[in-house]
Structure formats: structure tokens, C-alpha cells
Design a protein around this motif. Structure first.
Motif, PDB file in Angstrom:
ATOM      1  N   ALA A  53      -5.662   8.417  63.838  1.00  9.99           N
ATOM      2  CA  ALA A  53      -5.002   9.363  64.720  1.00  9.99           C
ATOM      3  C   ALA A  53      -4.398  10.402  63.910  1.00  9.99           C
ATOM      4  N   VAL A  54      -3.882  10.236  62.643  1.00  7.37           N
ATOM      5  CA  VAL A  54      -3.462  11.235  61.862  1.00  7.37           C
ATOM      6  C   VAL A  54      -4.497  12.186  61.455  1.00  7.37           C
ATOM      7  N   GLU A  55      -5.722  11.885  61.317  1.00  6.26           N
ATOM      8  CA  GLU A  55      -6.707  12.721  61.141  1.00  6.26           C
ATOM      9  C   GLU A  55      -7.246  13.794  62.314  1.00  6.26           C
ATOM     10  N   LEU A  56      -7.000  13.002  63.640  1.00 10.58           N
ATOM     11  CA  LEU A  56      -7.293  13.707  64.491  1.00 10.58           C
ATOM     12  C   LEU A  56      -6.451  14.566  65.071  1.00 10.58           C
ATOM     13  N   GLN A  57      -5.130  14.511  64.873  1.00 14.41           N
ATOM     14  CA  GLN A  57      -4.021  15.251  64.974  1.00 14.41           C
ATOM     15  C   GLN A  57      -4.324  16.639  63.848  1.00 14.41           C
ATOM     16  N   ALA A  58      -4.660  16.345  62.413  1.00 15.38           N
ATOM     17  CA  ALA A  58      -4.744  17.216  61.754  1.00 15.38           C
ATOM     18  C   ALA A  58      -5.892  18.141  62.013  1.00 15.38           C
ATOM     19  N   LEU A  59      -7.199  17.495  62.384  1.00 16.91           N
ATOM     20  CA  LEU A  59      -8.282  18.330  63.010  1.00 16.91           C
ATOM     21  C   LEU A  59      -7.926  19.240  64.105  1.00 16.91           C
ATOM     22  N   ILE A  60      -7.162  18.746  65.264  1.00 14.61           N
ATOM     23  CA  ILE A  60      -6.669  19.810  66.144  1.00 14.61           C
ATOM     24  C   ILE A  60      -5.935  20.734  65.857  1.00 14.61           C
ATOM     25  N   TYR A  61      -4.939  20.266  64.588  1.00 12.18           N
ATOM     26  CA  TYR A  61      -3.895  21.591  64.135  1.00 12.18           C
ATOM     27  C   TYR A  61      -4.854  22.485  63.484  1.00 12.18           C
ATOM     28  N   PHE A  62      -5.698  22.030  62.891  1.00 14.29           N
ATOM     29  CA  PHE A  62      -6.692  23.277  62.120  1.00 14.29           C
ATOM     30  C   PHE A  62      -7.557  23.898  62.866  1.00 14.29           C
ATOM     31  N   LEU A  63      -7.826  23.343  64.278  1.00 18.74           N
ATOM     32  CA  LEU A  63      -8.630  23.970  65.115  1.00 18.74           C
ATOM     33  C   LEU A  63      -8.020  25.018  65.729  1.00 18.74           C
ATOM     34  N   LYS A  64      -6.735  24.821  65.890  1.00 19.71           N
ATOM     35  CA  LYS A  64      -5.921  25.571  66.764  1.00 19.71           C
ATOM     36  C   LYS A  64      -5.351  26.790  65.906  1.00 19.71           C
ATOM     37  N   ASN A  65      -5.215  26.489  64.443  1.00 17.41           N
ATOM     38  CA  ASN A  65      -4.451  27.469  63.548  1.00 17.41           C
ATOM     39  C   ASN A  65      -5.287  28.016  62.555  1.00 17.41           C
ATOM     40  N   TYR A  66      -6.176  27.211  62.269  1.00 16.51           N
ATOM     41  CA  TYR A  66      -7.240  27.897  61.140  1.00 16.51           C
ATOM     42  C   TYR A  66      -8.558  27.847  61.541  1.00 16.51           C
ATOM     43  N   PRO A  67      -8.949  28.653  62.646  1.00 18.88           N
ATOM     44  CA  PRO A  67     -10.519  28.151  63.313  1.00 18.88           C
ATOM     45  C   PRO A  67     -11.372  29.026  62.147  1.00 18.88           C
ATOM     46  N   LEU A  68     -12.486  28.488  61.693  1.00 16.90           N
ATOM     47  CA  LEU A  68     -13.548  28.514  60.689  1.00 16.90           C
ATOM     48  C   LEU A  68     -14.409  29.934  61.069  1.00 16.90           C
ATOM     49  N   GLU A  69     -14.531  30.684  60.289  1.00 20.50           N
ATOM     50  CA  GLU A  69     -15.420  31.714  60.733  1.00 20.50           C
ATOM     51  C   GLU A  69     -16.857  31.205  60.392  1.00 20.50           C
ATOM     52  N   PRO A  70     -17.898  31.631  61.191  1.00 19.64           N
ATOM     53  CA  PRO A  70     -19.313  31.081  61.117  1.00 19.64           C
ATOM     54  C   PRO A  70     -19.738  30.620  59.817  1.00 19.64           C
ATOM     55  N   ASN A  71     -19.746  31.256  58.703  1.00 23.81           N
ATOM     56  CA  ASN A  71     -19.941  30.955  57.327  1.00 23.81           C
ATOM     57  C   ASN A  71     -19.015  29.956  56.658  1.00 23.81           C
ATOM     58  N   GLU A  72     -17.805  29.588  57.102  1.00 26.77           N
ATOM     59  CA  GLU A  72     -16.992  29.143  56.234  1.00 26.77           C
ATOM     60  C   GLU A  72     -17.094  27.541  56.552  1.00 26.77           C
ATOM     61  N   GLY A  73     -16.486  26.891  55.415  1.00 30.82           N
ATOM     62  CA  GLY A  73     -16.813  25.091  55.759  1.00 30.82           C
ATOM     63  C   GLY A  73     -15.345  24.832  55.963  1.00 30.82           C
ATOM     64  N   GLY A  74     -15.161  23.256  55.981  1.00 29.53           N
ATOM     65  CA  GLY A  74     -13.772  22.924  56.328  1.00 29.53           C
ATOM     66  C   GLY A  74     -13.263  22.083  54.937  1.00 29.53           C
ATOM     67  N   ASP A  75     -12.313  21.362  55.342  1.00 32.65           N
ATOM     68  CA  ASP A  75     -11.914  20.631  54.272  1.00 32.65           C
ATOM     69  C   ASP A  75     -12.574  19.557  53.954  1.00 32.65           C
ATOM     70  N   ARG A  76     -13.332  19.247  52.890  1.00 29.96           N
ATOM     71  CA  ARG A  76     -14.081  18.097  52.760  1.00 29.96           C
ATOM     72  C   ARG A  76     -13.357  17.081  52.012  1.00 29.96           C
TER      73      ARG A  76
END
Ligand code: NAD
Length: 216
Positions: A193-216
């Protein structure tokens, strides 16, 4: 060896190992850090740094020898040694984990499972026998350093206390409870649940550019 490697690097090693195994079995002999970067989606400078901790240095214009890297990783991750794990709580999540063969690539094996539901005791799931929780201290678990905890929240702490008595070193805790254990025991907490919340937060606040990666 692994305790001299930074924790962030140590966490990435199983991913490298898995990907390199795939590459090796598909016949790949060498790989550059930038090529590997595209596959694992970690920047190549980080990969080079991570591999340097293993003592693996790539050659300019050649890259890394895949099989050599694998043997470095195998040695570091103790892949040649079987690590035994037990699982406590054979409900929805515990059953799914027992059935899911996520230990295929590294030599880790759930050797037994525990539950307090007598209707489950004596059965096997994907080859793992289910014992009664009451037997946990009398079974020989001295060679089992880690446990996966998938019981209801209300039972988590008392089972953790019992696990401590078996001589366990680490607990993968899927319950929402912050366990209190002696300092020498490592607890990794997994909360989807926390991971999902974090993902949603990042999607809203830090959308990735096409060539960028995420937090792995
Ligand atoms: P479940 O009710 O299906 O299974 C719980 C199992 O634990 C049952 O088999 C039950 O008999 C057994 N159990 C209960 N008390 C026990 C005790 N004292 N000793 C031994 N066994 C006991 O529950 P579930 O849906 O599998 O969830 C298990 C846990 O995982 C819960 O704490 C839940 O909150 C958590 N969970 C975590 C995540 C996550 O992402 N971390 C996701 C789903 C569920």
C-alpha cells in the motif's frame, strides 16, 4: 564481502544477477555499462561504481565479460550456498508466496511453513510442508536464518518474539506492524500500500521525461 559494500549497491546486486543470467543464457558474452544501463534502467555511472565494489572492472572498448561478472556476483551474493527460509502464516499472501517460485534464480528455499490453523497443518504447498506454530521451537530451525511473516497484524509481535528464540537473523515482514526485535535482527518491511501510494505521489509530482528512469 557483502558487508563492505554500500547498502544501496547491495540491494541492486540481485537485479544485476538476474538480468546477467538471462543475458548469459541467451548467449551474450560481453556487455558495456551503457548497454546494461538500458536493460536494468540504472545509470551507467552507478553500474560501474557498483561493479567496482565487486572488484569487477570493465575494459574500455570491451565492457564487461558477462560470465566473469556473474561469478563475481555469485560469490558476493553467496549464490552457491543454499539459504533456508521459513514462512509463518499460510493464508492468502503466504500461500501465494509459497506457490510463486521467486527463489528460482538464487539459492534460497522456503524449507517449512507454520500456521496455527490445524486444518492446514500436515498439508504441503508447492512442496513445502506446513507445521503447527507450536512446533517452531522444537523443530530444528538452527540452519534457517530468515523468516517471512504473513500472519494477521494481531499475531505479528508474539510470533516475532518466538522467531527470535529460534535464532533467526532476519525477518521479511509483510504485516503492517512495526516489530520490536533485538538489535542484531534485521527486519525488512514490505508494504504494498505504501509502495502504491509512493508511486501515485511520484506520478503526480515527478512525471518522468521519456528518456528518464525511475527509482530502482
Ligand atoms: P490471511 O488471513 O489470509 O492469512 C493469515 C494466516 O495466518 C492464516 O492462515 C492464519 O491461520 C494464520 N495465523 C493467524 N494467526 C496465527 C498465529 N498466531 N500463528 C500462526 N499462524 C497464524 O491473511 P493475508 O491476506 O494472507 O494477510 C497476511 C498478512 O499480510 C496480514 O498482516 C496483512 O495485513 C498482510 N498483507 C500485507 C501486504 C503487503 O503488501 N505487505 C499485502 C497483503 C496482506
Amino acid at each position: 564481502m557483502i558487508d563492505r559494500i554500500p547498502q544501496a549497491t547491495a540491494k541492486r546486486l540481485p537485479l544485476y544477477y538476474r538480468i546477467l543470467q538471462h543475458l548469459s543464457s541467451s548467449g551474450k558474452k560481453r556487455i558495456s555499462s551503457s548497454e546494461l544501463s538500458k536493460v536494468v534502467q540504472i545509470d551507467s555511472a552507478t553500474i560501474r561504481k557498483d561493479f567496482s565494489y565487486l572488484g569487477a572492472l570493465g575494459r574500455k572498448g570491451y565492457g564487461y565479460d558477462v560470465d566473469r561478472l556473474l561469478s563475481f556476483l555469485r560469490e558476493t551474493l553467496d549464490q552457491d550456498e543454499l539459504t533456508k527460509v521459513m514462512l509463518i502464516g499460510v493464508g492468502n499472501l503466504g500461500t501465494a508466496l509459497l506457490k510463486y517460485n521467486f527463489f528460482k534464480n538464487n539459492n534460497t528455499q522456503i524449507v517449512r511453513a507454520y500456521d496455527n490453523d490445524r486444518s492446514k497443518v500436515g498439508r504441503e504447498i508447492a512442496g513445502t510442508a506446513i507445521h503447527h506454530l507450536d512446533d517452531m521451537l522444537t523443530d530444528d530451525n538452527s540452519d534457517v536464518p530468515a523468516a517471512i511473516l504473513t500472519v494477521p497484524a494481531g499475531a505479528a509481535q508474539s510470533i516475532a518474539d518466538k522467531l527470535v528464540l529460534t535464532g533467526i537473523s532476519g525477518i521479511l515482514n509483510f504485516t503492517p506492524v512495526r516489530l520490536s526485535v533485538p538489535e542484531h535482527i534485521r527486519v525488512h518491511h514490505i508494504d504494498l500500500a505504501v509502495e502504491l501510494q509512493a508511486l501515485i505521489y511520484f506520478l503526480k509530482n515527478y512525471p518522468l521525461e521519456p528518456n528518464e528512469g525511475g527509482d530502482r
